[in-house]
Write a protein that holds these residues in place. Structure first.
Motif, PDB file in Angstrom:
ATOM      1  N   UNK A 130      84.738  40.365  73.965  1.00 32.21           N
ATOM      2  CA  UNK A 130      85.919  40.412  72.953  1.00 32.21           C
ATOM      3  C   UNK A 130      85.330  41.072  71.708  1.00 32.21           C
ATOM      4  N   UNK A 131      86.278  41.355  70.756  1.00 32.09           N
ATOM      5  CA  UNK A 131      85.872  41.692  69.371  1.00 32.09           C
ATOM      6  C   UNK A 131      85.197  40.402  68.739  1.00 32.09           C
ATOM      7  N   UNK A 132      84.142  40.511  67.972  1.00 29.27           N
ATOM      8  CA  UNK A 132      83.374  39.825  67.151  1.00 29.27           C
ATOM      9  C   UNK A 132      84.478  39.015  65.959  1.00 29.27           C
ATOM     10  N   UNK A 133      85.318  40.014  65.433  1.00 29.38           N
ATOM     11  CA  UNK A 133      86.356  39.239  64.594  1.00 29.38           C
ATOM     12  C   UNK A 133      87.325  38.437  65.283  1.00 29.38           C
ATOM     13  N   UNK A 134      87.666  38.307  66.724  1.00 27.51           N
ATOM     14  CA  UNK A 134      88.335  37.509  67.206  1.00 27.51           C
ATOM     15  C   UNK A 134      87.721  36.105  67.291  1.00 27.51           C
ATOM     16  N   UNK A 135      86.337  35.933  67.397  1.00 26.79           N
ATOM     17  CA  UNK A 135      85.532  34.464  67.375  1.00 26.79           C
ATOM     18  C   UNK A 135      85.994  33.577  66.328  1.00 26.79           C
ATOM     19  N   UNK A 136      86.335  32.403  66.532  1.00 26.42           N
ATOM     20  CA  UNK A 136      86.573  31.343  65.648  1.00 26.42           C
ATOM     21  C   UNK A 136      87.890  31.607  64.678  1.00 26.42           C
ATOM     22  N   UNK A 137      88.788  32.186  65.332  1.00 28.85           N
ATOM     23  CA  UNK A 137      89.945  32.296  64.618  1.00 28.85           C
ATOM     24  C   UNK A 137      91.121  31.489  64.948  1.00 28.85           C
ATOM     25  N   UNK A 138      90.752  30.176  65.893  1.00 33.85           N
ATOM     26  CA  UNK A 138      91.594  29.069  66.128  1.00 33.85           C
ATOM     27  C   UNK A 138      92.547  29.589  67.320  1.00 33.85           C
ATOM     28  N   UNK A 139      92.152  30.663  68.083  1.00 31.90           N
ATOM     29  CA  UNK A 139      92.845  31.206  69.079  1.00 31.90           C
ATOM     30  C   UNK A 139      91.970  31.761  70.050  1.00 31.90           C
ATOM     31  N   UNK A 140      91.737  31.088  71.077  1.00 36.03           N
ATOM     32  CA  UNK A 140      90.824  31.394  72.214  1.00 36.03           C
ATOM     33  C   UNK A 140      91.372  32.640  72.812  1.00 36.03           C
ATOM     34  N   UNK A 141      90.272  33.680  72.861  1.00 36.23           N
ATOM     35  CA  UNK A 141      90.653  35.003  73.498  1.00 36.23           C
ATOM     36  C   UNK A 141      89.673  35.186  74.694  1.00 36.23           C
ATOM     37  N   UNK A 142      88.578  34.313  74.803  1.00 33.25           N
ATOM     38  CA  UNK A 142      87.939  34.465  76.111  1.00 33.25           C
ATOM     39  C   UNK A 142      88.695  33.530  76.961  1.00 33.25           C
ATOM     40  N   UNK A 143      88.589  33.971  78.411  1.00 36.99           N
ATOM     41  CA  UNK A 143      89.164  33.119  79.298  1.00 36.99           C
ATOM     42  C   UNK A 143      88.622  31.881  79.437  1.00 36.99           C
ATOM     43  N   UNK A 144      87.396  31.391  79.080  1.00 34.70           N
ATOM     44  CA  UNK A 144      86.872  30.190  78.993  1.00 34.70           C
ATOM     45  C   UNK A 144      86.693  29.601  77.872  1.00 34.70           C
ATOM     46  N   UNK A 145      87.333  29.930  76.717  1.00 27.00           N
ATOM     47  CA  UNK A 145      87.531  29.511  75.514  1.00 27.00           C
ATOM     48  C   UNK A 145      86.020  29.560  74.793  1.00 27.00           C
ATOM     49  N   UNK A 146      85.106  30.130  75.186  1.00 23.41           N
ATOM     50  CA  UNK A 146      83.705  29.925  74.605  1.00 23.41           C
ATOM     51  C   UNK A 146      83.683  30.620  73.103  1.00 23.41           C
ATOM     52  N   UNK A 147      84.625  31.612  72.838  1.00 23.56           N
ATOM     53  CA  UNK A 147      84.761  32.018  71.518  1.00 23.56           C
ATOM     54  C   UNK A 147      85.142  31.255  70.630  1.00 23.56           C
ATOM     55  N   UNK A 148      85.515  29.717  70.848  1.00 19.70           N
ATOM     56  CA  UNK A 148      85.961  28.918  69.652  1.00 19.70           C
ATOM     57  C   UNK A 148      84.866  27.817  69.744  1.00 19.70           C
ATOM     58  N   UNK A 149      83.752  27.883  70.341  1.00 17.66           N
ATOM     59  CA  UNK A 149      82.612  27.100  70.264  1.00 17.66           C
ATOM     60  C   UNK A 149      81.661  27.360  69.149  1.00 17.66           C
ATOM     61  N   UNK A 150      81.139  26.259  68.387  1.00 15.43           N
ATOM     62  CA  UNK A 150      80.289  26.618  67.463  1.00 15.43           C
ATOM     63  C   UNK A 150      80.671  27.300  66.367  1.00 15.43           C
ATOM     64  N   UNK A 151      81.834  27.046  65.814  1.00 18.99           N
ATOM     65  CA  UNK A 151      82.493  27.762  64.770  1.00 18.99           C
ATOM     66  C   UNK A 151      81.985  27.275  63.485  1.00 18.99           C
ATOM     67  N   UNK A 152      81.129  26.084  63.363  1.00 12.03           N
ATOM     68  CA  UNK A 152      80.655  26.083  62.134  1.00 12.03           C
ATOM     69  C   UNK A 152      79.588  26.554  61.325  1.00 12.03           C
TER      70      UNK A 152
END
Length: 665
Positions: free
Chosen positions: A168-190
């Motif tokens: 997925x796009x890097x800019x979609x990471x940690x945007x409070x909206x899971x874009x990966x089907x496993x939700x891993x793009x919202x992990x370790x967002x600090x």
């Protein structure tokens, strides 16, 4: 003693292989074949396609071929082919005998061969033998139905790899909206994303309380949220149809050879005969003038939508019906006539393009996920690129040696390679759903595509930069099919409104519906000689230009483009395989090339004559012969014609004063 001598000579004559009257054993007439040298071989080994006699006489004058039980004997070519090749829609024998008397199975149905049944696709490779010869369970047949495993491509620098391999796009990471089907793009967002691979940004990465931002220098712009590219002022302002030059804040437009520029509007109009617009529908292959003043049917019996291509040099159209595996050609000259079947292919043809320089035909096939190539006469065909997911369109630019194709599968994209299928480059991979047609703007070196999923027409340069959407959904892009480009307009067909439309290629303005009430409009193509200019032959790959001849060999697994030079002589050309195409560069290049070549030959002969005359004179050390050297400089761009410096005040240019905001952008 005389009797003993005679007996000795008899023994020598029998046992000496070099004796003139040597003894030859008798061959069994029914079980053995006598070779030309008198030796015997088993009769089944004669006419089996292999020479068993030392002189090869067992393979001469064969009226038929002995083939194995799992092979088919071709009628006139004396070849044995696998039974799985019989009735596959391809002339594998070369004489058509493997396709004679075959069941005429419809599209999407598998043929079991001559005098056998037609099977539904779901019966292929189901563990049960339905065809008499078992071809429905062979490995080759199963490849057509075996689903491709769900694989994810390797993520690019501007993409985030999900835990399951998805990108997925890097800019979609940690945007409070899971874009990966496993939700891993919202992990370790600090954490600070810019510390890992610079956040995927090509230049500056700026960390934010929530996510990050990619930023670009002043003379560049952000593309795809992460990549910065230089701004092309001409394409950014986008008012010139062809040539564009930005000097001291003024924009100058001009046209290539074969076009005339309007000094007021900067539009480029093609010289010569009026362009023709070819298209397909349920009424067959039809033709109309670009202005709509003339309209006629070419092949009423070739009905239904399908991709189209044209060869302007002989006014020929090529057409393939959607969902079918047959490619036809029809002449634009004269009265309505029957079309000629060029070739039959496996699967259905989804895209079609003509290489007018090397006289080749390129097409895409959905079922096999491949791009194919063959000569325009249809004598053979070769798979060029495999492993594609629902390929939908193809285009070719032979002057630069480039091939383009699009796919509409799980990962839709547009890619580019050389004419030999090598050196693949991805041009468009994001914000694209289903590109169904491609068309080239040769003068500006731009590639246009119509996206059925996005309901838009966009363009990009041949390196994948300067992307722009020029026509967006306007009520006439709900289900586009074909696409063509000519002068300052894009042309497309639309199935929902049953129309053929055109709009300005720069910004989508000047929308016109040229034809309406068409049932199932399909491919469209514009035919005008200026759209297929002559030039030096790029032999296979970009940069490999042949100044003499380019031979295209299609007998190997992949096409081979070979430059042939005059010093190779006639013997080289005689060794060229029968299925090949040779392009003479002198006949394709500018006419001045022949004049320059004649001048060089004349000066060379003159120089030789002067040398001979000087040699006959008495040798004088002080005598010298001064030869003036010269060089020929050619433009690297075959589409650009160099000329004298252009007067910036000439009326042939349109000057547009740019405001301060544009010049500093």
């Amino acid at each position: 003693m005389g009797h003993l001598g005679g007996f000795f000579l008899l023994l020598v004559s029998v046992h000496s292989p070099g004796a003139a009257g040597h003894y030859l054993p008798a061959c069994h007439e029914q079980l053995e074949f006598r070779c030309g040298d008198g030796s015997c071989i088993p009769r089944p080994r004669s006419c089996d396609g292999r020479a068993d006699c030392e002189d090869g006489s067992d393979e001469r004058h064969c009226s038929h071929v002995w083939c194995k039980n799992d092979e088919f004997a071709c009628s006139s070519s004396r070849r044995c082919i696998s039974l799985s090749f019989v009735c596959n829609g391809v002339d594998d024998c070369g004489d058509g005998s493997d396709e004679d008397s075959c069941q005429n199975c419809t599209a999407g149905v598998f043929s079991c061969g001559a005098f056998d049944v037609c099977l539904p696709r779901h019966k292929l490779c189901d563990g049960r033998t339905d065809c008499k010869d078992g071809r429905d369970e062979t490995q080759e047949s199963c490849e057509l139905t075996r689903p491709r495993p769900q694989t994810f491509p390797k993520c690019a620098a501007a993409e985030f790899p999900c835990g399951n391999g998805q990108c997925i796009r890097q800019t979609w990471r940690c945007d409070h909206s899971p874009d990966c089907s496993d939700g891993s793009d919202e992990d370790n967002c600090d954490q600070n994303e810019c510390r890992v691979n610079n956040g995927g940004c090509s230049h500056s990465c700026e960390d934010q309380p929530m996510g990050f931002l990619c930023r670009c220098p002043e003379n560049m712009r952000l593309v795809g949220d992460s990549q910065c590219e230089e701004v092309d002022a001409c394409l950014e302002i986008d008012v010139c149809d062809q040539l564009c030059d930005l000097v001291n804040g003024s924009l100058a437009c001009d046209c290539h050879e074969g076009y005339s520029v309007n000094p007021t509007t900067s539009e480029c109009k093609a010289r010569g005969d009026e362009a023709q617009l070819g298209f397909t529908s349920s009424q067959g292959v039809q033709l109309m003038s670009i202005t709509g003043t003339e309209y006629r049917e070419l092949a009423p019996h070739l009905s239904g939508p399908g991709p189209m291509a044209a060869l302007a040099s002989n006014n020929t159209l090529y057409w393939a019906r959607q969902g079918r595996g047959s490619i036809y050609r029809v002449s634009m000259d004269g009265k309505p006539q029957d079309a000629t079947l060029v070739l039959k292919v496996k699967g259905s043809v989804s895209g079609l393009a003509v290489d007018w320089i090397h006289q080749l035909l390129y097409w895409t096939c959905v079922e096999s996920g491949s791009v194919y190539v063959g000569p325009l006469d249809g004598l053979t065909q070769r798979r060029l690129i495999a492993g594609l997911d629902k390929p939908s369109a193809v285009a070719v630019e032979p002057l630069q040696g480039l091939l383009f194709w699009a796919q509409c599968g799980s990962f839709p994209k547009i890619e580019r390679a050389g004419l030999d299928g090598r050196d693949t480059v991805a041009l468009v991979t994001s914000s694209i759903h289903c590109p169904v047609a491609l068309s080239l703007d040769l003068p500006r070196r731009l590639l246009y595509w119509v996206d059925q999923g996005m309901r838009s027409i966009s363009r990009v340069n041949l390196e994948g930069r300067d992307r722009k959407t020029v026509v967006e959904s306007n009520g006439y892009l709900d289900r586009p099919f074909g696409l063509a480009l000519f002068e300052g307009f894009v042309y497309w067909s639309e199935e929902v409104t049953r129309s053929i439309c055109r709009a300005n290629k720069h910004n989508g303005s000047q929308l016109q519906t040229l034809l309406t009430n068409l049932t199932s409009p399909g491919g469209v193509v514009v035919v005008q000689p200026v759209l297929q200019p002559n030039g030096p032959s790029v032999c296979g790959r970009p940069g490999e230009v042949c100044r003499h001849e380019c031979a295209v060999h299609l007998q190997s697994e992949s096409p081979e483009f070979t430059c042939i030079f005059p010093e190779m002589g006639q013997n080289e050309s005689q060794e060229t395989p029968a299925i090949s195409r040779t392009v003479h560069a002198s006949s394709l290049s500018d006419p001045t090339f022949a004049g320059v070549l004649s001048l060089i030959i004349f000066l060379s002969l003159l120089l030789v004559g002067m040398a001979v005359w000087w040699w006959r004179e008495d040798f004088r050390p002080s005598r010298s012969l001064a030869v003036q050297s010269f060089s020929l400089k050619e433009s690297r761009d075959p589409l650009i014609v160099q000329g004298p410096p252009v007067d910036p005040n000439s009326c042939q240019y349109l000057k547009i004063k740019l405001d301060h905001s544009l010049t500093t952008a």
